[in-house]
Motif scaffolding. Structure first.
Motif, PDB file in Angstrom:
ATOM      1  N   PHE A  22       0.808  -1.226   0.000  1.00 26.12           N
ATOM      2  CA  PHE A  22       0.000   0.000   0.000  1.00 26.12           C
ATOM      3  C   PHE A  22       0.844   1.280   0.000  1.00 26.12           C
ATOM      4  N   PHE A  23       2.080   1.198   0.510  1.00 22.90           N
ATOM      5  CA  PHE A  23       2.945   2.385   0.554  1.00 22.90           C
ATOM      6  C   PHE A  23       3.189   2.976  -0.836  1.00 22.90           C
ATOM      7  N   SER A  24       3.241   2.096  -1.863  1.00 20.34           N
ATOM      8  CA  SER A  24       3.647   2.575  -3.194  1.00 20.34           C
ATOM      9  C   SER A  24       2.472   3.065  -4.045  1.00 20.34           C
ATOM     10  N   LYS A  51      16.898  -3.386  13.625  1.00 19.42           N
ATOM     11  CA  LYS A  51      17.828  -3.789  12.574  1.00 19.42           C
ATOM     12  C   LYS A  51      17.125  -4.124  11.262  1.00 19.42           C
ATOM     13  N   ASN A  52      15.987  -4.829  11.345  1.00 16.50           N
ATOM     14  CA  ASN A  52      15.317  -5.276  10.114  1.00 16.50           C
ATOM     15  C   ASN A  52      14.849  -4.084   9.277  1.00 16.50           C
ATOM     16  N   THR A  53      14.393  -3.042   9.947  1.00 12.03           N
ATOM     17  CA  THR A  53      13.917  -1.854   9.224  1.00 12.03           C
ATOM     18  C   THR A  53      15.066  -1.202   8.464  1.00 12.03           C
ATOM     19  N   PHE A  54      16.234  -1.108   9.094  1.00 16.92           N
ATOM     20  CA  PHE A  54      17.384  -0.518   8.390  1.00 16.92           C
ATOM     21  C   PHE A  54      17.797  -1.396   7.215  1.00 16.92           C
ATOM     22  N   ILE A  55      17.804  -2.710   7.423  1.00 13.31           N
ATOM     23  CA  ILE A  55      18.218  -3.614   6.330  1.00 13.31           C
ATOM     24  C   ILE A  55      17.232  -3.489   5.164  1.00 13.31           C
ATOM     25  N   ASP A  56      15.935  -3.388   5.472  1.00 15.61           N
ATOM     26  CA  ASP A  56      14.923  -3.335   4.404  1.00 15.61           C
ATOM     27  C   ASP A  56      14.909  -1.999   3.654  1.00 15.61           C
ATOM     28  N   ASN A  57      15.344  -0.920   4.299  1.00 17.86           N
ATOM     29  CA  ASN A  57      15.095   0.404   3.702  1.00 17.86           C
ATOM     30  C   ASN A  57      16.318   1.273   3.435  1.00 17.86           C
ATOM     31  N   PHE A  58      17.501   0.869   3.909  1.00 13.49           N
ATOM     32  CA  PHE A  58      18.661   1.768   3.776  1.00 13.49           C
ATOM     33  C   PHE A  58      19.861   1.037   3.197  1.00 13.49           C
ATOM     34  N   LEU A  91      19.161  -0.527  16.484  1.00 10.04           N
ATOM     35  CA  LEU A  91      19.297  -1.563  17.510  1.00 10.04           C
ATOM     36  C   LEU A  91      19.608  -2.889  16.836  1.00 10.04           C
ATOM     37  N   ASP A  92      20.790  -3.403  17.102  1.00 11.31           N
ATOM     38  CA  ASP A  92      21.320  -4.566  16.371  1.00 11.31           C
ATOM     39  C   ASP A  92      22.178  -5.352  17.361  1.00 11.31           C
ATOM     40  N   ARG A  93      21.531  -6.266  18.107  1.00  7.26           N
ATOM     41  CA  ARG A  93      22.203  -6.881  19.262  1.00  7.26           C
ATOM     42  C   ARG A  93      23.531  -7.547  18.936  1.00  7.26           C
ATOM     43  N   LYS A  94      23.573  -8.227  17.779  1.00  8.98           N
ATOM     44  CA  LYS A  94      24.786  -9.025  17.488  1.00  8.98           C
ATOM     45  C   LYS A  94      25.849  -8.222  16.737  1.00  8.98           C
ATOM     46  N   GLY A  95      25.482  -7.013  16.287  1.00  7.89           N
ATOM     47  CA  GLY A  95      26.437  -6.242  15.494  1.00  7.89           C
ATOM     48  C   GLY A  95      26.588  -6.876  14.127  1.00  7.89           C
ATOM     49  N   ASP A 146      19.149  -3.831  27.657  1.00  8.13           N
ATOM     50  CA  ASP A 146      18.351  -3.308  28.754  1.00  8.13           C
ATOM     51  C   ASP A 146      17.877  -1.926  28.295  1.00  8.13           C
ATOM     52  N   LEU A 147      16.630  -1.858  27.814  1.00  7.04           N
ATOM     53  CA  LEU A 147      16.158  -0.618  27.174  1.00  7.04           C
ATOM     54  C   LEU A 147      16.080   0.545  28.163  1.00  7.04           C
ATOM     55  N   ASN A 148      15.825   0.247  29.452  1.00  5.96           N
ATOM     56  CA  ASN A 148      15.785   1.326  30.445  1.00  5.96           C
ATOM     57  C   ASN A 148      17.166   1.970  30.588  1.00  5.96           C
ATOM     58  N   VAL A 165      10.597   6.746  18.005  1.00  9.56           N
ATOM     59  CA  VAL A 165      10.770   5.306  17.779  1.00  9.56           C
ATOM     60  C   VAL A 165       9.902   4.940  16.577  1.00  9.56           C
ATOM     61  N   ASN A 166      10.559   4.573  15.469  1.00 13.15           N
ATOM     62  CA  ASN A 166       9.858   4.446  14.184  1.00 13.15           C
ATOM     63  C   ASN A 166       9.778   3.012  13.669  1.00 13.15           C
ATOM     64  N   GLY A 167       9.669   2.039  14.546  1.00 15.58           N
ATOM     65  CA  GLY A 167       9.450   0.671  14.091  1.00 15.58           C
ATOM     66  C   GLY A 167      10.730  -0.109  13.884  1.00 15.58           C
ATOM     67  N   GLY A 168      10.577  -1.330  13.363  1.00 11.99           N
ATOM     68  CA  GLY A 168       9.325  -2.001  13.068  1.00 11.99           C
ATOM     69  C   GLY A 168       8.611  -2.494  14.322  1.00 11.99           C
ATOM     70  N   GLY A 169       7.661  -3.410  14.072  1.00 13.74           N
ATOM     71  CA  GLY A 169       6.810  -3.885  15.149  1.00 13.74           C
ATOM     72  C   GLY A 169       7.570  -4.563  16.274  1.00 13.74           C
ATOM     73  N   ILE A 170       8.655  -5.254  15.944  1.00 14.59           N
ATOM     74  CA  ILE A 170       9.394  -5.992  16.984  1.00 14.59           C
ATOM     75  C   ILE A 170      10.020  -5.012  17.976  1.00 14.59           C
ATOM     76  N   ILE A 171      10.702  -4.005  17.431  1.00 14.44           N
ATOM     77  CA  ILE A 171      11.331  -3.011  18.313  1.00 14.44           C
ATOM     78  C   ILE A 171      10.269  -2.226  19.078  1.00 14.44           C
ATOM     79  N   ASN A 172       9.244  -1.758  18.381  1.00 13.75           N
ATOM     80  CA  ASN A 172       8.183  -1.020  19.088  1.00 13.75           C
ATOM     81  C   ASN A 172       7.643  -1.864  20.242  1.00 13.75           C
TER      82      ASN A 172
HETATM   83  N1  LIG Z   1       4.797   1.588   8.591  1.00 12.62           N
HETATM   84  C1  LIG Z   1       5.802   2.151   9.220  1.00 12.62           C
HETATM   85  O1  LIG Z   1       5.690   3.302   9.658  1.00 12.62           O
HETATM   86  C2  LIG Z   1       7.083   1.361   9.404  1.00 12.62           C
HETATM   87  C3  LIG Z   1       8.083   1.919  10.195  1.00 12.62           C
HETATM   88  C4  LIG Z   1       9.246   1.175  10.392  1.00 12.62           C
HETATM   89  C5  LIG Z   1       9.389  -0.080   9.808  1.00 12.62           C
HETATM   90  N2  LIG Z   1       8.423  -0.584   9.052  1.00 12.62           N
HETATM   91  C6  LIG Z   1       8.602  -1.910   8.440  1.00 12.62           C
HETATM   92  O2  LIG Z   1       8.742  -2.908   9.442  1.00 12.62           O
HETATM   93  C7  LIG Z   1       9.511  -4.002   8.912  1.00 12.62           C
HETATM   94  C8  LIG Z   1      10.520  -4.515   9.917  1.00 12.62           C
HETATM   95  O3  LIG Z   1       9.901  -4.733  11.134  1.00 12.62           O
HETATM   96  P1  LIG Z   1      10.347  -5.911  12.144  1.00 12.62           P
HETATM   97  O4  LIG Z   1       9.385  -5.832  13.279  1.00 12.62           O
HETATM   98  O5  LIG Z   1      10.519  -7.171  11.362  1.00 12.62           O
HETATM   99  O6  LIG Z   1      11.823  -5.545  12.589  1.00 12.62           O
HETATM  100  P2  LIG Z   1      12.507  -4.375  13.426  1.00 12.62           P
HETATM  101  O7  LIG Z   1      11.702  -4.013  14.630  1.00 12.62           O
HETATM  102  O8  LIG Z   1      12.916  -3.300  12.470  1.00 12.62           O
HETATM  103  O9  LIG Z   1      13.868  -5.125  13.873  1.00 12.62           O
HETATM  104  C9  LIG Z   1      13.784  -6.217  14.770  1.00 12.62           C
HETATM  105  C10 LIG Z   1      15.180  -6.698  15.079  1.00 12.62           C
HETATM  106  O10 LIG Z   1      15.868  -5.770  15.913  1.00 12.62           O
HETATM  107  C11 LIG Z   1      16.795  -6.461  16.744  1.00 12.62           C
HETATM  108  N3  LIG Z   1      16.675  -6.051  18.135  1.00 12.62           N
HETATM  109  C12 LIG Z   1      17.606  -5.326  18.804  1.00 12.62           C
HETATM  110  N4  LIG Z   1      17.226  -5.109  20.043  1.00 12.62           N
HETATM  111  C13 LIG Z   1      16.032  -5.682  20.233  1.00 12.62           C
HETATM  112  C14 LIG Z   1      15.132  -5.757  21.328  1.00 12.62           C
HETATM  113  N5  LIG Z   1      15.405  -5.205  22.503  1.00 12.62           N
HETATM  114  N6  LIG Z   1      13.960  -6.395  21.145  1.00 12.62           N
HETATM  115  C15 LIG Z   1      13.666  -6.928  19.950  1.00 12.62           C
HETATM  116  N7  LIG Z   1      14.481  -6.901  18.874  1.00 12.62           N
HETATM  117  C16 LIG Z   1      15.659  -6.275  19.023  1.00 12.62           C
HETATM  118  C17 LIG Z   1      16.495  -7.949  16.571  1.00 12.62           C
HETATM  119  O11 LIG Z   1      17.544  -8.481  15.762  1.00 12.62           O
HETATM  120  P3  LIG Z   1      18.809  -9.129  16.526  1.00 12.62           P
HETATM  121  O12 LIG Z   1      18.277 -10.298  17.291  1.00 12.62           O
HETATM  122  O13 LIG Z   1      19.752  -9.532  15.441  1.00 12.62           O
HETATM  123  O14 LIG Z   1      19.369  -8.068  17.403  1.00 12.62           O
HETATM  124  C18 LIG Z   1      15.159  -7.991  15.860  1.00 12.62           C
HETATM  125  O15 LIG Z   1      15.015  -9.088  14.998  1.00 12.62           O
HETATM  126  C19 LIG Z   1      10.219  -3.465   7.689  1.00 12.62           C
HETATM  127  O16 LIG Z   1       9.709  -4.101   6.545  1.00 12.62           O
HETATM  128  C20 LIG Z   1       9.909  -1.995   7.670  1.00 12.62           C
HETATM  129  O17 LIG Z   1       9.790  -1.454   6.377  1.00 12.62           O
HETATM  130  C21 LIG Z   1       7.264   0.097   8.840  1.00 12.62           C
END
Ligand SMILES: NC(=O)c1ccc[n+]([C@@H]2O[C@H](COP(=O)([O-])OP(=O)(O)OC[C@H]3O[C@@H](n4cnc5c(N)ncnc54)[C@H](OP(=O)(O)O)[C@@H]3O)[C@@H](O)[C@H]2O)c1
Length: 232
Positions: A22-24, A51-58, A91-95, A146-148, A165-172
């Motif tokens: 839908f973004f496009s 990390k996943n957001t940076f890999i997907d978009n930058f 945020l990229d735990r393993k570097g 430790d996010l705190n 904090v701009n995503g993705g869902g895992i980090i949020n």
């Molecule tokens: N609609 C929007 O506004 C919007 C905004 C942003 C992103 N996105 C989309 O979201 C997608 C990616 O989302 P995602 O949820 O898969 O990934 P994400 O949140 O971007 O990245 C998750 C990764 O971050 C690492 N991480 C580091 N510290 C963490 C912690 N404390 N807790 C959890 N993970 C941690 C983990 O990898 P390690 O285990 O290797 O550390 C984890 O797999 C992309 O396709 C992007 O385009 C959409």
């Protein structure tokens, strides 16, 4: 605890998806442009993604011989560099992300200084590689962040008092779980995505503390686009 005021800023479809085609589409253009304009305001000091957001978009590199960076770093201390530009915090735990440069462009024509957050899972060679690229970094935690304490470091050492904090869902999800989000900014594109993509909070950790309640603060309408603000 000292921490930046933190806004989770996300663009979603009507069905609450944060990824998908839908973004496009033209129908999402207004929402996308509005999202970017607000991203500049909320992220004027720093914005953060997983990390996943940076890999997907930058831009990043696929492979690098890290052995040539041996000996540059031998302790797990933070590497602080002040920046005139906003910090783009990854945020990229393993570097694992291999950046092409210390700066990334987002939104168009705006350059941001990369700030990498890792745990002690990251190798000294990787930290040496970051240093040689002039990329500041924070080492936080043994295996997990430790996010705190990270928020305290961002506030106290990097002087960041406002954070987007701009995503993705895992980090949020991790930030919501620790009650670190003060405000939610949702920009709703007038489209149904209909895919299997996740939502703004997709917690994957082992100690869930959900659900969480927020108060509706305001709603703005721009044509078919909706802006919804919730506060703690
Ligand atoms: N609609 C929007 O506004 C919007 C905004 C942003 C992103 N996105 C989309 O979201 C997608 C990616 O989302 P995602 O949820 O898969 O990934 P994400 O949140 O971007 O990245 C998750 C990764 O971050 C690492 N991480 C580091 N510290 C963490 C912690 N404390 N807790 C959890 N993970 C941690 C983990 O990898 P390690 O285990 O290797 O550390 C984890 O797999 C992309 O396709 C992007 O385009 C959409």
């Amino acid at each position: 605890m000292k921490k930046p005021y933190t806004i989770c800023h996300m663009m979603i479809s009507i069905d609450g998806k944060i990824t998908g085609d839908f973004f496009s589409y033209l129908e999402s253009q207004q929402a996308g442009e509005y999202y970017d304009s607000k991203a500049l305001i909320y992220g004027k000091k720093a914005w953060l993604c997983g990390k996943n957001t940076f890999i997907d978009n930058f831009p990043h590199q696929d492979k690098i011989d890290l052995s040539k960076y041996k000996g540059i770093v031998s302790t797990y201390d933070n590497y602080y560099l002040p920046s005139e530009e906003n910090y783009a915090i990854c945020l990229d735990r393993k570097g694992s992300i291999l950046w092409a440069s210390d700066k990334i462009e987002y939104p168009d024509h705006h350059f941001n200084k990369v700030l990498q957050v890792v745990t002690k899972q990251a190798s000294f060679e990787y930290l040496g590689y970051l240093k040689s690229l002039n990329i500041p970094y924070i080492v936080n935690g043994e295996n997990d962040l430790d996010l705190n304490s990270l928020m305290n470091t961002l506030f106290s050492q990097f002087k960041i008092d406002l954070l987007s904090v701009n995503g993705g869902g895992i980090i949020n999800g991790s930030f919501f779980n620790e009650d670190l989000i003060d405000e939610i900014s949702l920009i709703v594109s007038p489209m149904i995505e209909g895919n299997q993509g996740g939502s703004i909070a997709d917690y994957k950790g082992t100690s869930p503390k959900f659900p969480k309640a927020f108060h509706l603060d305001k709603i703005n309408r721009f044509g078919d686009t909706l802006e919804i603000i919730y506060k703690k």
